[in-house]
Design a protein around this motif. Structure first.
Motif, PDB file in Angstrom:
ATOM      1  N   TYR A  92      50.696  26.785 -29.838  1.00 32.94           N
ATOM      2  CA  TYR A  92      49.505  27.263 -30.552  1.00 32.94           C
ATOM      3  C   TYR A  92      49.795  27.423 -32.039  1.00 32.94           C
ATOM      4  O   TYR A  92      48.997  27.013 -32.889  1.00 32.94           O
ATOM      5  CB  TYR A  92      49.065  28.594 -29.940  1.00 32.94           C
ATOM      6  CG  TYR A  92      47.835  29.202 -30.590  1.00 32.94           C
ATOM      7  CD1 TYR A  92      46.602  28.580 -30.501  1.00 32.94           C
ATOM      8  CD2 TYR A  92      47.920  30.416 -31.273  1.00 32.94           C
ATOM      9  CE1 TYR A  92      45.475  29.139 -31.077  1.00 32.94           C
ATOM     10  CE2 TYR A  92      46.807  30.983 -31.852  1.00 32.94           C
ATOM     11  CZ  TYR A  92      45.589  30.347 -31.752  1.00 32.94           C
ATOM     12  OH  TYR A  92      44.483  30.904 -32.336  1.00 32.94           O
ATOM     13  N   GLY A  93      50.953  28.013 -32.370  1.00 34.37           N
ATOM     14  CA  GLY A  93      51.326  28.181 -33.776  1.00 34.37           C
ATOM     15  C   GLY A  93      51.417  26.857 -34.506  1.00 34.37           C
ATOM     16  O   GLY A  93      50.967  26.733 -35.654  1.00 34.37           O
ATOM     17  N   ASP A  94      51.977  25.856 -33.838  1.00 34.65           N
ATOM     18  CA  ASP A  94      52.082  24.529 -34.453  1.00 34.65           C
ATOM     19  C   ASP A  94      50.702  23.927 -34.691  1.00 34.65           C
ATOM     20  O   ASP A  94      50.410  23.381 -35.760  1.00 34.65           O
ATOM     21  CB  ASP A  94      52.899  23.587 -33.568  1.00 34.65           C
ATOM     22  CG  ASP A  94      54.383  23.901 -33.577  1.00 34.65           C
ATOM     23  OD1 ASP A  94      54.846  24.532 -34.550  1.00 34.65           O
ATOM     24  OD2 ASP A  94      55.073  23.524 -32.614  1.00 34.65           O
ATOM     25  N   ARG A  95      49.844  24.025 -33.694  1.00 30.84           N
ATOM     26  CA  ARG A  95      48.525  23.398 -33.788  1.00 30.84           C
ATOM     27  C   ARG A  95      47.640  24.103 -34.806  1.00 30.84           C
ATOM     28  O   ARG A  95      46.830  23.463 -35.483  1.00 30.84           O
ATOM     29  CB  ARG A  95      47.853  23.378 -32.414  1.00 30.84           C
ATOM     30  CG  ARG A  95      48.560  22.485 -31.415  1.00 30.84           C
ATOM     31  CD  ARG A  95      47.920  22.560 -30.044  1.00 30.84           C
ATOM     32  NE  ARG A  95      46.670  21.817 -30.016  1.00 30.84           N
ATOM     33  CZ  ARG A  95      46.568  20.526 -29.714  1.00 30.84           C
ATOM     34  NH1 ARG A  95      47.652  19.837 -29.423  1.00 30.84           N
ATOM     35  NH2 ARG A  95      45.399  19.921 -29.683  1.00 30.84           N
ATOM     36  N   VAL A  96      47.777  25.409 -34.914  1.00 25.16           N
ATOM     37  CA  VAL A  96      46.981  26.166 -35.888  1.00 25.16           C
ATOM     38  C   VAL A  96      47.275  25.684 -37.308  1.00 25.16           C
ATOM     39  O   VAL A  96      46.372  25.472 -38.118  1.00 25.16           O
ATOM     40  CB  VAL A  96      47.270  27.679 -35.771  1.00 25.16           C
ATOM     41  CG1 VAL A  96      46.805  28.423 -37.006  1.00 25.16           C
ATOM     42  CG2 VAL A  96      46.581  28.242 -34.544  1.00 25.16           C
TER      43      VAL A  96
END
Length: 215
Positions: A92-96
């Motif tokens: 999620y952190g990467d995609r955000v």
């Protein structure tokens, strides 16, 4: 569908995502999108039918790939429920950060609070991802790894809300954090590891039974 058609559709969707993010659904037009994509209106209408169809295709392309990752993660019996949540936060952190343009697009539409067919379709698409997170949390509760009084809805609100506040109120968050949240290098090098570490520490303290002081 042959590769050229797939590539052309992906190109249109890339351009549409950028235009929708900059102008919102109401401000964008299929004519502007077709012009920037270098295709005629007939081709755009052939692939997507309408502006609404194009908008939903942009969202579905992003969300479906994320949902597939979550399903694989949730079904992995080799790792614990907490390890699944940790992996989710990493992904999620990467995609955000890597899809900040798309994140702004979603936030713009979700904050409109419009009870339209389009809004309901967007909500339905996004709730599929939320359901996958709920499954992981419920698994942890059922196997005793997570505390029984875990508020799953508030966990999801914390995950999404932290990101939404920081990325969608850049003047406020930049002043608070002490660096320009609109700078792509800062997002990658400082914000991404920071939000991952924060969410992991926060949810680990809340979810794991070993940290439950109410017993």
């Amino acid at each position: 569908m042959d590769k050229d058609k797939i590539d052309k559709k992906d190109h249109i969707l890339d351009v549409a995502e950028k235009v929708f993010s900059e102008l919102g659904f109401d401000g964008a037009s299929t004519r502007v999108i077709s012009g920037e994509a270098g295709v005629n209106m007939a081709m755009l209408n052939y692939y997507f039918g309408s502006k609404e169809g194009l908008f939903l295709a942009v969202i579905e392309r992003k969300i479906t790939s994320f949902q597939n990752i979550l399903q694989i993660l949730g079904n992995d019996e080799r790792i614990s429920s907490w390890e699944k949540i940790e992996s989710y936060i990493e992904i999620y952190g990467d995609r955000v950060v890597n899809n900040n343009c798309f994140q702004k697009l979603l936030y713009q539409e979700l904050t409109m609070n419009r009870r339209t067919e389009l809004a309901e379709k967007i909500r339905s698409i996004l709730m599929k991802s939320v359901s996958e997170v709920f499954k992981i949390l419920q698994e942890g509760i059922d196997n005793g790894e997570f505390r029984k009084d875990t508020d799953m809805q508030m966990v999801v609100a914390t995950l999404y809300g932290t990101k939404n506040f920081i990325l969608n109120t850049p003047l406020m968050s930049s002043s608070m954090l002490g660096y320009d949240i609109l700078d792509d290098n800062i997002l990658e090098e400082q914000f991404k590891p920071r939000i991952k570490t924060y969410l992991k520490n926060l949810l680990k303290a809340y979810l794991l039974n070993e940290n439950d002081n109410s017993k």
